[in-house]
Write an enzyme that holds these catalytic residues in place. Structure first.
Site, short mmCIF file in Angstrom:
data_model
loop_
_atom_site.label_atom_id
_atom_site.label_comp_id
_atom_site.label_asym_id
_atom_site.label_seq_id
_atom_site.Cartn_x
_atom_site.Cartn_y
_atom_site.Cartn_z
N TRP A 1 -34.99 -24.41 5.89
CA TRP A 1 -35.33 -25.61 6.28
C TRP A 1 -34.36 -26.66 5.75
O TRP A 1 -34.16 -26.85 4.67
CB TRP A 1 -36.45 -25.94 5.53
CG TRP A 1 -37.43 -27.04 5.77
CD1 TRP A 1 -38.35 -27.27 7.00
CD2 TRP A 1 -37.47 -28.55 5.48
NE1 TRP A 1 -38.79 -28.33 7.13
CE2 TRP A 1 -38.42 -29.24 6.15
CE3 TRP A 1 -36.80 -29.03 4.38
CZ2 TRP A 1 -38.71 -30.50 5.85
CZ3 TRP A 1 -37.11 -30.29 3.90
CH2 TRP A 1 -37.96 -31.19 4.83
N LYS B 1 -45.06 -25.45 4.42
CA LYS B 1 -46.23 -25.29 3.55
C LYS B 1 -46.18 -25.63 2.09
O LYS B 1 -46.84 -26.16 1.46
CB LYS B 1 -46.71 -23.89 3.81
CG LYS B 1 -48.01 -23.50 3.18
CD LYS B 1 -49.13 -24.29 3.44
CE LYS B 1 -50.43 -23.91 3.06
NZ LYS B 1 -51.65 -24.41 3.65
N GLU C 1 -57.48 -37.99 4.78
CA GLU C 1 -57.35 -36.56 4.96
C GLU C 1 -57.28 -36.39 6.65
O GLU C 1 -56.77 -35.75 7.00
CB GLU C 1 -58.09 -35.85 4.28
CG GLU C 1 -58.00 -34.47 4.51
CD GLU C 1 -56.72 -33.67 4.33
OE1 GLU C 1 -56.40 -32.56 4.74
OE2 GLU C 1 -55.93 -34.23 3.56
N CYS D 1 -38.68 -22.98 3.36
CA CYS D 1 -37.58 -21.95 3.24
C CYS D 1 -38.21 -20.52 2.83
O CYS D 1 -39.46 -20.65 2.20
CB CYS D 1 -36.37 -22.10 2.37
SG CYS D 1 -35.34 -23.51 2.74
N ARG E 1 -43.97 -21.44 6.05
CA ARG E 1 -43.49 -22.19 5.09
C ARG E 1 -42.52 -23.29 5.62
O ARG E 1 -42.18 -24.19 4.79
CB ARG E 1 -42.61 -21.42 3.98
CG ARG E 1 -43.34 -20.50 3.24
CD ARG E 1 -42.43 -19.45 2.27
NE ARG E 1 -41.89 -20.25 1.19
CZ ARG E 1 -42.10 -20.28 0.10
NH1 ARG E 1 -43.37 -20.07 -0.33
NH2 ARG E 1 -41.26 -21.26 -0.90
N HIS F 1 -56.95 -57.99 6.84
CA HIS F 1 -55.94 -58.53 6.18
C HIS F 1 -54.71 -57.94 6.85
O HIS F 1 -53.57 -57.90 6.17
CB HIS F 1 -55.75 -57.92 4.74
CG HIS F 1 -57.01 -58.79 3.99
ND1 HIS F 1 -56.99 -60.03 3.33
CD2 HIS F 1 -58.07 -58.11 3.46
CE1 HIS F 1 -58.11 -60.13 2.97
NE2 HIS F 1 -58.88 -59.18 2.87
N GLU G 1 -50.00 -34.62 11.46
CA GLU G 1 -49.07 -33.73 11.11
C GLU G 1 -48.98 -32.66 12.03
O GLU G 1 -48.09 -31.88 12.22
CB GLU G 1 -49.42 -33.31 9.79
CG GLU G 1 -50.88 -32.59 9.42
CD GLU G 1 -51.00 -32.00 8.04
OE1 GLU G 1 -50.09 -31.80 7.29
OE2 GLU G 1 -52.14 -31.66 7.45
N LYS H 1 -54.41 -35.10 8.94
CA LYS H 1 -54.76 -33.74 9.98
C LYS H 1 -54.21 -34.20 11.22
O LYS H 1 -53.59 -33.05 11.83
CB LYS H 1 -56.24 -33.31 9.80
CG LYS H 1 -56.44 -32.56 8.61
CD LYS H 1 -55.69 -31.43 8.48
CE LYS H 1 -55.49 -30.97 7.21
NZ LYS H 1 -54.60 -31.55 6.62
N ASN I 1 -33.11 -20.65 -1.89
CA ASN I 1 -33.94 -21.72 -1.64
C ASN I 1 -33.94 -23.06 -2.70
O ASN I 1 -33.55 -22.58 -4.08
CB ASN I 1 -35.58 -21.23 -1.79
CG ASN I 1 -35.82 -20.37 -0.38
OD1 ASN I 1 -35.29 -20.46 0.39
ND2 ASN I 1 -36.96 -19.69 -0.90
N GLY I 2 -33.94 -24.10 -2.55
CA GLY I 2 -33.69 -25.20 -3.64
C GLY I 2 -32.76 -26.24 -3.30
O GLY I 2 -32.07 -26.06 -2.19
#
Length: 608
Positions: free
Chosen positions: A75, A603, A481, A2, A27, A504, A488, A485, A101-102
């Site tokens: 968002w 973000k 990582e 947001c 964001r 396994h 996402e 990458k 926001n929140g």
């Protein structure tokens, strides 16, 4: 997650707000809206989808005249992304507008209370509760109404608030969600993050928890939740304004990948004084370092992956036991923190909600917290006992690259410093590591300049359904990582596994043509990893290997090999991750994905 932008001043507000919101697109959001006071009433326009729709709807703000307003990119949390749930939200008389926001955690109880009092709700959001509460408590004094509301809500919030009968004021409020205010000769601003208003002012003030700001055209006043006025000291942002622009690159992500040599250098160089590591802001004496018996690293996402790397580096060099926790799980497992424990919280934004909660939990138990953050003045930076900054500058793309690299080298410096103080490495080892650190920026640049080979390879896997990354030790951390990458930004299913775990269960997923990226940079583990590569290749996998120069034996087990320059094995992540970042980027570009703003992602994750 947001974005909020507000303005009050001498200029038209809507174009400024739209410009600021555009600079906060990184964001993450799924709808956008503005509330502008036109001299008589508050007008609201909202749209679902990209900000461009709102820009077109308002003719770039020209159709919404007025000298004050608030804007928001949402968002979705409570309620689907649609016009009704988009911000800003009104009270019933449309005389009070709110952006938020929140998350208001007790909104259901408050919603019932307001419904019982005859208020009607148009949306499914928690935010609309705030608009109705403000209406309920408002008796002509906005500050009094705001403080009464704050005493009755629980959760996290950054708020921008307008009252129609106070057309010369905007109010900003914050608890656990980031918010800043700024001022120039033309007016005052509120924003969720610095890039939104950097074009207009470099003088900003960070709003602390449960502080209220009254903004007018030419000044700002700060208050506690008990309406007591307080003095605040603004800070000057020294970012280059161009750092938040693409600078000719197709995407912010590509630009930020190419900034990694400078980022790594900027994080390392100030801490190397002659032949010593000096981390001045760490503010820890040698005796305090010697007293550390255990380290708990807490982080989310890519920052968590740097923590996994740090566990191998810190234990290997300084011989300090390290536990690494996903921040969202740290509090809820009731962690055992014993005497001599140091908690390290890693976050690019310094506002990550779960990481901030872990910091507060640790401090409440009486343990020292070291924050490793990029954003100066952020919540984690302010609340940690000690802080180590990564000098990465603004990172706009949602998928981190340069901030990740800066966190890695900050952790290397910390591990070497601790090892030196604890005398677990000798002078020759110490000197050799410093020389290897100094070479990293040039080596990263070399890898970036060989991008064409990776781009050609990536084009072959635009249609991939599943990709697996494997490695052992630090190579496993690199794989985590690399996998993140890819998934996402390209939306390809991807998983990372410790190579020894393949047999396994996971090896059953390998089919003819499945891509397996095997990372093998650790000399002591070359042979073990090669054995795993042979296992998957025998089952039809196409094997991409990332390894160090000179490890030619791997070519017998791999179908395609990417070599990285030789470096200290503990620092291999800083080099091996570069081709994996490029691979993920070029696959996503080939698929036509929105690389800088992947779907459903934000973000800065400022809610649990």
């Amino acid at each position: 997650m947001c974005g909020i932008v507000g303005y009050i001043g001498k200029k038209q507000a809507a174009p400024i707000i739209l410009d600021g919101l555009a600079r906060l697109e990184y964001r993450g959001y799924d709808s956008a809206g503005m509330a502008i006071f036109d001299g008589e009433r508050i007008n609201i326009k909202k749209s679902v989808g990209r900000l461009k729709i709102l820009e077109n709807l308002t003719h770039d703000g020209k159709m919404m005249p007025g000298l004050l307003g608030i804007g928001h990119t949402r968002w979705a949390t409570h309620g689907a992304p649609n016009n009704e749930n988009s911000h800003p939200h009104f009270n019933e008389d449309e005389t009070i507008a709110v952006v938020h926001n929140g998350i208001i955690e007790n909104y259901l109880a408050l919603r019932k209370k307001m419904t019982d009092k005859g208020y009607h709700f148009r949306s499914e959001t928690d935010t609309e509760v705030l608009a109705h509460l403000l209406d309920y408590y408002y008796k002509g004094n906005p500050l009094e109404a705001i403080t009464k509301v704050l005493h009755r809500v629980s959760g996290s919030y950054a708020l921008g608030i307008m009252f129609a009968d106070h057309p010369d004021e905007i109010f900003a409020v914050r608890k656990d969600s980031p918010l800043i205010v700024g001022q120039n000769e033309d007016g005052c601003f509120i924003a969720s993050d610095v890039p939104a208003i950097l074009k207009y002012t470099r003088t900003v003030t960070y709003v602390e928890n449960q502080e209220i700001v009254r903004l007018r055209e030419d000044h700002m006043h700060f208050y506690t939740v008990d309406e007591e006025e307080i003095a605040k000291t603004p800070v000057t942002i020294d970012w280059d304004a161009n750092a938040a622009e693409k600078g000719g690159y197709e995407h912010f992500m590509l630009k930020e990948m190419y900034e990694q040599p400078k980022t790594v250098s900027d994080t390392i160089s100030p801490r190397l004084k002659g032949n010593e590591i000096v981390i001045e802001e760490l503010n820890m004496s040698d005796d305090e370092i010697r007293a550390i018996k255990k380290i708990h690293i807490v982080a989310c996402g890519s920052a968590y992956h740097t923590g996994v790397t740090a566990k191998y580096v810190m234990e290997g060099l300084a011989r300090i036991p390290v536990e690494v926790d996903v921040a969202s799980e740290f509090r809820y497992r009731n962690p055992i923190l014993e005497e001599g424990a140091l908690v390290i919280v890693i976050s690019q934004s310094g506002e990550t909600a779960d990481s901030l909660a872990a910091l507060r939990e640790s401090k409440a138990r009486g343990f020292k917290v070291l924050g490793i953050v990029n954003v100066v003045g952020s919540s984690i930076a302010r609340e940690a006992d000690n802080v180590m900054y990564t000098w990465a500058g603004p990172e706009i793309a949602v998928a981190t690259t340069k901030a990740y690299s800066a966190q890695l080298v900050a952790l290397y410096l910390l591990a070497i410093k601790f090892a030196q103080v604890k005398e677990t490495i000798d002078e020759i080892e110490f000197d050799g590591m410093l020389e290897d650190l100094k070479r990293l920026p040039d080596q990263i640049e070399l890898l970036l300049n060989n991008k064409q080979r990776i781009q050609r390879f990536a084009n072959r896997y635009i249609g991939a359904k599943d990709v697996f990354f494997i490695g052992r030790g630090i190579d496993y951390a690199i794989s985590l990582e690399g996998s993140l990458k890819l998934k996402e930004i390209s939306y390809i299913h991807s998983e990372a596994y410790a190579a020894g775990e393949l047999k396994h269960g996971t090896i059953s997923l390998i089919e003819e043509g499945t891509l397996v990226a095997a990372v093998s940079t650790q000399p002591a583990l070359y042979q073990k990893t090669i054995s795993n590569m042979v296992e998957v290749k025998a089952r039809g996998a196409f094997v991409l290997a990332v390894t160090c120069e000179g490890n030619k034996e791997i070519e017998k087990a791999a179908d395609y090999v990417i070599y990285i320059p030789e470096t200290n094995a503990y620092f291999a992540n800083s080099l091996a991750i570069i081709p994996l970042q490029l691979f993920g980027y070029y696959v996503a570009v080939g698929k036509g994905c929105d690389v800088d703003k992947p779907r459903n992602l934000a973000k800065s994750v400022t809610v649990e």
